[in-house]
Motif scaffolding. Sequence first.
Motif, PDB file in Angstrom:
ATOM      1  N   PRO A 179      80.364 -42.024  -9.400  1.00  0.00           N
ATOM      2  CA  PRO A 179      80.873 -43.054  -9.821  1.00  0.00           C
ATOM      3  C   PRO A 179      80.892 -44.467  -9.628  1.00  0.00           C
ATOM      4  N   VAL A 180      80.209 -45.558 -10.322  1.00  0.00           N
ATOM      5  CA  VAL A 180      79.915 -45.909  -9.602  1.00  0.00           C
ATOM      6  C   VAL A 180      80.178 -47.955 -10.253  1.00  0.00           C
ATOM      7  N   THR A 181      80.463 -48.705  -9.509  1.00  0.00           N
ATOM      8  CA  THR A 181      80.736 -49.967 -10.175  1.00  0.00           C
ATOM      9  C   THR A 181      78.858 -51.414 -10.418  1.00  0.00           C
ATOM     10  N   ILE A 182      78.674 -51.120 -11.705  1.00  0.00           N
ATOM     11  CA  ILE A 182      77.637 -51.871 -12.272  1.00  0.00           C
ATOM     12  C   ILE A 182      77.933 -53.169 -12.700  1.00  0.00           C
ATOM     13  N   LYS A 183      77.506 -54.392 -11.578  1.00  0.00           N
ATOM     14  CA  LYS A 183      77.856 -55.975 -11.893  1.00  0.00           C
ATOM     15  C   LYS A 183      76.806 -56.305 -12.760  1.00  0.00           C
ATOM     16  N   LYS A 184      77.166 -57.242 -12.885  1.00  0.00           N
ATOM     17  CA  LYS A 184      76.221 -58.447 -14.348  1.00  0.00           C
ATOM     18  C   LYS A 184      75.178 -59.201 -13.346  1.00  0.00           C
TER      19      LYS A 184
END
Length: 388
Positions: A97-102
């Motif tokens: 699980p990863v969170t990609i930010k702008k």
Amino acid sequence: MMLCVLVFLANCKGDHSIASEEFTPSVPQNGKVEGTIFAKNGTKPIGGTLVFTIDQENRVYHTYSDSDGKFSLTAPEGNTTLHIQTGDGQNFRTEIPVTIKKNETFTVAAADSKLNQVAKMAYVKGSYDEIESIITRLGYTVTEITYQDLKNLNTIAQYDIIFLNCGSRNYTQTGTPTPGNDYNVYSNLSTFVSNGGSIYSSDWASAYLVGGNTNTEHCTAPGGFINDNLLCLKDTGTAGTYSNCSVSNASLATAIGFNALDIEYDMGAWEKIQNYDPAFWEVLVQKGNEPLMIRTGHYTNPSAPQTPVGTSLNNNHITICHHIPNDNNITITINQNAWNAHQTHGDTLGPCTGNSNNGNIYYTTFHNHATGNIGETAPILEYVILNL
């Protein structure tokens, strides 16, 4: 009256602009995720690994790790799952699980980017080859089985991959006599591959594939389960170094970081490939026009009984061919709950090449020597292990 008409038209134009802006879908903003893929041992970087994410519209964003195991993937912002796979993803895969930010870069911790083993693997001990030593050095587990175990379909059906070492057909131990031609073994291996199991076979272990006793002495040797018109071998190789061999498969060359090497054959009478069907086999390594390492995903026996093969860990996953407009299609393994959505995009069930239900067969004329002096063939054999 003309003034009223102009005002009316102006208002209509303004309303239309607002409506168009309100119903235009927002364009997702991208960020990056990067890291290094390692084998389970945490130290060996793995090149050629497929890395991808899937957005809410089931679009796939993918890249591959380089020969140092490093990757960088641009994908839409948001919470998502990073998929790491080798081969078709059935035997080795990791989900993170990863969170990609702008406009930001997310770096995956090395402890999380290890390639996990899903497959259950077995090997038959050999006299001249110890592929199991490479497997365990990478941090993976493999179970020893005997030649006699190959005669029991229920035993080998527990596994996803079977490694047939060079010399395993003349390796003797208590309860395991030197084998002759055993058609039970050939039939079981045929059924194993036809139902999705994969096989690694090296040098003298060609006898499992095309026939022979301890090895293959001529092209029409009795036994085997692959027709003689598809592959012909003879044990006429001489000891010495094969110089200027080429890695003819582009994906393999990129994964290991080189496309030319010298291969040491430390013993004579190794199996030389005389003829092969190029529609059936893909050549991965060669010297001039002589194949030294081949693979196929095309073997199937329509008469083989249908029987479950391999680990139950794949029960909720399926392998599909994901279609990419104006690009090369990619084979991925996904949760079967996502299949309907992918199907509406034109994806198809099964790998992009080969048959959908069968496994792969890799054959190498070379192997890891008993002395361990295998040079640049080591990363090639590691690639074989992880891509079966």
